[in-house]
Design a protein around this motif. Structure first.
Motif, PDB file in Angstrom:
ATOM      1  N   LYS A   1     -11.675   3.156 -21.691  1.00 12.29           N
ATOM      2  CA  LYS A   1     -12.537   3.135 -22.860  1.00 12.29           C
ATOM      3  C   LYS A   1     -13.159   1.761 -23.063  1.00 12.29           C
ATOM      4  N   GLU A   2     -12.338   0.754 -22.766  1.00 12.85           N
ATOM      5  CA  GLU A   2     -12.822  -0.579 -23.071  1.00 12.85           C
ATOM      6  C   GLU A   2     -13.817  -1.080 -22.040  1.00 12.85           C
ATOM      7  N   GLN A   3     -13.672  -0.608 -20.848  1.00 12.70           N
ATOM      8  CA  GLN A   3     -14.392  -1.218 -19.752  1.00 12.70           C
ATOM      9  C   GLN A   3     -15.887  -1.368 -19.973  1.00 12.70           C
TER      10      GLN A   3
ATOM     11  N   LEU B   1     -11.388 -15.385 -16.894  1.00 16.42           N
ATOM     12  CA  LEU B   1     -10.105 -14.708 -16.884  1.00 16.42           C
ATOM     13  C   LEU B   1     -10.248 -13.307 -16.289  1.00 16.42           C
ATOM     14  N   TYR B   2      -9.269 -12.899 -15.487  1.00 24.10           N
ATOM     15  CA  TYR B   2      -9.276 -11.550 -14.935  1.00 24.10           C
ATOM     16  C   TYR B   2      -8.045 -10.800 -15.418  1.00 24.10           C
ATOM     17  N   LEU B   3      -8.278  -9.604 -15.944  1.00 25.38           N
ATOM     18  CA  LEU B   3      -7.164  -8.716 -16.278  1.00 25.38           C
ATOM     19  C   LEU B   3      -7.155  -7.635 -15.218  1.00 25.38           C
ATOM     20  N   ILE B   4      -6.024  -7.437 -14.576  1.00 24.28           N
ATOM     21  CA  ILE B   4      -5.974  -6.524 -13.442  1.00 24.28           C
ATOM     22  C   ILE B   4      -4.983  -5.407 -13.722  1.00 24.28           C
ATOM     23  N   ASP B   5      -5.427  -4.193 -13.526  1.00 21.43           N
ATOM     24  CA  ASP B   5      -4.558  -3.030 -13.697  1.00 21.43           C
ATOM     25  C   ASP B   5      -3.700  -2.913 -12.431  1.00 21.43           C
ATOM     26  N   GLN B   6      -2.413  -3.126 -12.553  1.00 20.23           N
ATOM     27  CA  GLN B   6      -1.597  -3.225 -11.345  1.00 20.23           C
ATOM     28  C   GLN B   6      -1.592  -1.930 -10.539  1.00 20.23           C
ATOM     29  N   HIS B   7      -1.622  -0.796 -11.237  1.00 16.83           N
ATOM     30  CA  HIS B   7      -1.581   0.477 -10.519  1.00 16.83           C
ATOM     31  C   HIS B   7      -2.872   0.697  -9.732  1.00 16.83           C
TER      32      HIS B   7
ATOM     33  N   MET C   1     -10.089  -4.054 -12.501  1.00 15.80           N
ATOM     34  CA  MET C   1      -9.993  -5.299 -13.264  1.00 15.80           C
ATOM     35  C   MET C   1     -11.072  -5.416 -14.325  1.00 15.80           C
ATOM     36  N   ILE C   2     -10.762  -6.220 -15.304  1.00 15.51           N
ATOM     37  CA  ILE C   2     -11.739  -6.559 -16.331  1.00 15.51           C
ATOM     38  C   ILE C   2     -11.920  -8.071 -16.257  1.00 15.51           C
TER      39      ILE C   2
END
Lengths: 588, 375
Positions: free
Chosen positions: A383-385, A418-424, A570-571
């Motif tokens: 949703k946020e992406q 900054l990078y937020l990464i979805d581990q899955h 990632m975001i």
């Protein structure tokens, strides 16, 4: 200009037939419904060449008197309806009186029938709508309708039939559903002499579920029931842990008639609200009985659609019934996937004193929590992406690991923010690219100590057999082991440690989604699914080394920014954005 | 409660039981350790309801009593105390435990001991007595082969089969199976079959000090539990219900090829290969080459797109033809690590049939590994 003329009878009936009979499965459906309306207790169906050659259905129902055989095959000839008023409280499956006429006009049809109380029966032979012979004949009690060379006189229709496999699947899906809806009728279905489905007719639906989905799934299915005045709902639905990637296994019967109504399945899905991952659908077979005057079945020629007088009321009841059923069964449903915990209840009774019982139940549920939290997290990312920086394709800059958040995301610093990464999602991508690289060689497979046998629904079975080479290419060794049974001998090394049968099921689950995927595309799709299963889940705590490995792996990927299914991995929060948000620049 | 114990013993005991604490449970008392006086000793217990561990340490007790205190707080504190006598005193009014040692004085808030799940007290007379160091070795040789996949609970366990004068432990994850037999010093009256969680046995092997001579195994009837009782410690575990695969049917009866290697050299080669292989699904190839007049050898190779490649030779006595067979190197390494004999036997038939690894001259331990197919 050509003259306007009334079409000859034969042409008119072929056109009309086209509405009701579009493929072999429609013939099976019409004949099956007639048999059920005739009060049959046994129905046996023989199919040859997926119905192109022969569809033969025999029942032990009421039969047709010999003198009425000639009438039965006429259009609008029926014993089920007399007046217009009858139309509004139909309690038989058929009522239009079109089925036999339609089938007869596009095939070579033979009806042999004897009423149980009569000594002799009759036979009528119809070819392309024209009656060839009517004669008296000896026959077992009941009716045998055999339809040969379907569409022999409608080449256009013949050309549009799908592959045999697809047509077979349609027939299988139809017959299995009716078998479920009428558990007291003994069904037998043969394809080219090989039994595809046999039910005992003892009224036990769970037994039929087992014949279709296998004992394991049948045991897990939750029984749902709900009733009030003029409305009765019963059936089975899957616990939240048991899902499919499509809606095909959601089936509704309204007053004994299979309907495909998207709003009914929407109501069912609403019952699962927040319990299922995005893109996952339950398996369900739901039977609704309601006042015939509350539902109009005369909407669709094949009667696949119905109209409710008070749709909201019906949907609300469906949703409530499902929700209630789910909640009532919820804890055991989760235990199913974690068999070890099913060991716990006896301990619960003896090992700990009774007054802390409820708290202990909560304890089990929290252990399950990551499984539920996971999907919710994923939902959030999606949703946020769009609101955030749209990511350009291409290589990643070197990233410095900062840490893990919520045991689901990695935080990393790059030269540009900054990078937020979805581990899955990230791990999925890493595994997938690894597979792509390996594909040039061959995928190593780990053999099993003892082959594991598993069952698939009949409609997947054919597809499965056909795709065994594709499965082999990605590292599965699977071989047929009987009707609808397969056994797995080896699984891809990437899966080592997982349940082999679960691994195969992941791969074949949506075989039926597309009917003819390209081979290479299919392989990639299978691989993507496998990577998804093998990747670390949201909710698992990773050690710093593991986090670093994952980042490095991602940096090495060709398209690191999305997972193989297209979700973002990632975001990116650019420095600019951070500065703006903190009021350091621009926003003043 | 009022008791005095040695800091060292207390720290050791807390370390032992802490493994059964369940820190994230919503049942708060499960994050606590039970501290209780028990027949002249101090008892420490923890449980996560699947696994419970208790231990007893010598103490000077001047007042009976019991309390549970948060495991983390209590052990962190005790670990920093000087090596001296620790005085524990319960204040029943506030349900807090006063811990005094040297110059340090701490009060830890606890939860009433009544809330702690009661642990069954087994009747040790009925039990089966096993020699600790033998049993520990059996566990170490078997438990690692169990599955960690929660979807298949039976394979997360170790099958224990005790009849007359022999005990057999077996564990498998579906790709390999470890079977270890041992003779019992005293025959048992009635045979026992059970599936014990591998994790519980691993914990048992960890807490059982060789000083304890005997571990007594008791299965209170109808409870689905097993209790391992030692002089100063006790471990209780849930049993796993189900059918364990029949290992007698899985283990091949005959092999065409027999290769004898030095355990250490083979293990070392596997460890080196694993460094490369872990990037490529742990695949290693073993090329078994009979030497004719000279000694034969086994070539162990690993290859990875990203990392590189490695080759290792290990001298071997090879009977039978040459063979190239691929394995998950982790499986090889894990079994070699628990083989105590200087030489090890690798038995093979073909590159797609099970292979067996055994300590040379010892057929009480059998480990069967399925090879990998390389397409």
């Amino acid at each position: 200009m050509s003259r306007i003329e009334i079409l000859p009878e034969a042409v008119a009936s072929q056109i009309a037939a086209g509405e009701v009979i579009e493929r072999p499965a429609s013939v099976v459906k019409e004949l099956l419904e007639n048999a059920i309306d005739a009060g049959a207790t046994q129905v046996s169906i023989q199919i040859e060449q997926a119905g192109r050659r022969l569809i033969e259905l025999s029942d032990d129902g009421a039969g047709i008197p010999p003198d009425q055989l000639r009438v039965a095959i006429l259009r609008h000839a029926t014993s089920k309806l007399r007046t217009t008023e009858d139309l509004f409280h139909i309690d038989t499956l058929g009522f239009r009186g079109e089925a036999l006429a339609s089938i007869g006009s596009v095939s070579r049809m033979k009806i042999t029938s004897r009423q149980p109380e009569e000594a002799a029966g009759g036979r009528v032979v119809v070819e392309g709508g024209a009656v060839r012979t009517v004669e008296s004949a000896g026959a077992p009690a009941g009716t045998v309708v055999s339809v040969e060379d379907l569409f022999y006189n409608v080449p256009a229709r013949l050309k549009f039939l799908k592959r045999d496999l697809t047509e077979r699947q349609q027939i299988d899906a139809l017959v299995t559903r009716y078998a479920l809806a009428y558990p007291h009728i003994r069904f037998k279905l043969f394809h080219d002499g090989v039994a595809a489905l046999q039910t005992s007719g003892n009224g036990d639906r769970r037994e039929i579920l087992a014949a279709i989905y296998g004992v394991d799934i049948a045991r897990q299915m939750l029984e749902i029931s709900f009733s009030d005045e003029n409305f009765k709902l019963e059936g089975f639905t899957s616990p939240v842990g048991l899902t499919r990637s499509n809606r095909k296994e959601i089936t509704f019967f309204v007053n004994g008639r299979w309907v495909q109504d998207s709003s009914l399945s929407a109501a069912l899905l609403k019952g699962y609200h927040t319990l299922l991952m995005i893109g996952r659908y339950p398996l369900a077979v739901i039977f609704i009985r309601m006042d015939p005057t509350e539902v109009d079945v005369n909407v669709h020629p094949a009667k696949a659609e119905v109209r409710f007088r008070q749709p909201e009321d019906v949907f609300g009841k469906v949703q409530r019934a499902i929700r209630r059923g789910l909640l009532a069964y919820s804890p055991p449903a989760q235990l199913v996937s974690q068999g070890w915990q099913t060991q716990l209840p006896p301990l619960n009774q003896r090992f700990i004193s009774r007054q802390i019982d409820p708290a202990w139940k909560m304890a089990t549920e929290t252990q399950e929590a990551p499984a539920i939290v996971g999907p919710a997290f994923e939902e959030g990312t999606q949703k946020e992406q769009p609101a955030l920086d749209a990511l350009p394709a291409g290589d990643l800059p070197l990233l410095r690991l900062v840490g893990q958040v919520g045991s689901a995301y990695l935080v990393a610093e790059g030269p540009d923010g900054l990078y937020l990464i979805d581990q899955h999602a990230a791990h999925e991508r890493v595994l997938f690219e690894k597979w792509l690289r390996q594909r040039e060689q061959s995928v190593p497979a780990q053999a099993l100590l003892t082959p594991q046998v598993f069952q698939v629904p009949p409609q997947i079975s054919g597809m499965m057999t056909e795709q065994l080479p594709a499965l082999e290419k990605i590292g599965f060794r699977v071989e047929p082991f009987g009707p609808n049974l397969f056994r797995v001998l080896a699984i891809p090394a990437i899966f080592s440690g997982a349940d082999p049968v679960a691994a195969v099921m992941v791969a074949v689950e949506d075989f039926e989604e597309d009917e003819t995927p390209l081979q290479t595309e299919l392989e990639a799709r299978l691989a993507a699914r496998i990577c998804k299963r093998a990747a670390v889940k949201a909710g698992s705590v990773l050690s710093t080394e593991e986090q670093k490995m994952l980042l490095q792996g991602l940096e090495a990927c060709k398209s690191p920014r999305t997972c193989p299914h297209g979700r973002p991995t990632m975001i990116h929060l650019p420095i600019d954005l951070l500065e703006k948000q903190f009021g350091r620049r621009g926003s003043r | 409660m009022k008791a005095s114990v040695s800091q060292q013993q207390l720290a050791h005991g807390l370390g032992m039981v802490s493994r059964a604490v369940s820190p994230r449970s919503t049942l708060a008392v499960l994050a606590n350790i039970l501290v209780a006086t028990d027949d002249g000793r101090l008892r420490l217990s923890a449980t996560n309801l699947e696994l419970g561990i208790s231990c007893w340490i010598g103490a000077q007790i001047s007042e009976q009593g019991a309390i549970t205190v948060p495991a983390r707080t209590f052990s962190d504190l005790v670990n920093t105390l000087p090596n001296d006598t620790v005085h524990l005193e319960l204040n029943p009014a506030t349900q807090s435990l006063n811990v005094r040692c040297g110059m340090s004085n701490t009060d830890i808030k606890g939860i009433d001991a009544q809330e702690f799940p009661p642990m069954p007290t087994p009747d040790i007379q009925d039990g089966i007595h096993l020699n600790i160091s033998d049993f520990k070795e059996m566990i170490q040789q078997v438990a690692f082969a169990a599955s960690t996949d929660e979807a298949r609970p039976v394979l997360q366990g170790v099958s224990m089969n005790i009849s007359e004068d022999a005990a057999v432990l077996a564990a498998t994850d579906g790709f390999r199976i470890s079977v270890r037999r041992a003779a019992l010093s005293e025959p048992v009256s009635k045979p026992v079959t059970a599936i014990v969680p591998a994790r519980a046995l691993t914990e048992l092997a960890r807490i059982a000090t060789d000083g304890d001579q005997v571990v007594t195994m008791v299965m209170p009837p109808g409870r689905g539990q097993v209790v391992f009782h030692m002089k100063d410690a006790e471990l209780i575990s849930q049993l796993i219900d189900g059918n364990f695969p029949d290992y007698r049917a899985i283990i091949p009866r005959s092999f065409k090829g027999t290769t004898i290697l030095t355990t250490n050299a083979f293990l070392k080669a596997c460890r080196q290969a694993e460094i490369i292989a872990r990037e490529s699904n742990n695949v290693v190839r073993l090329s078994i080459q009979p030497g004719g007049d000279q000694p034969g050898k086994v070539e162990i190779t690993a290859q990875s797109e990203e990392t590189g490649s490695s080759e290792n030779f290990v001298e071997a006595t090879v009977e039978g033809g040459s063979l190239i067979i691929a394995f998950n190197v982790r499986f090889l390494r894990e079994v070699l690590e628990v083989i105590k004999t200087p030489s090890v036997v690798l038995m093979t038939n073909a590159n797609n049939t099970p292979a067996m690894i055994q300590p040379a001259g010892d057929d009480t331990f059998q480990h069967v590994i399925m090879p990998m197919h390389l397409g």
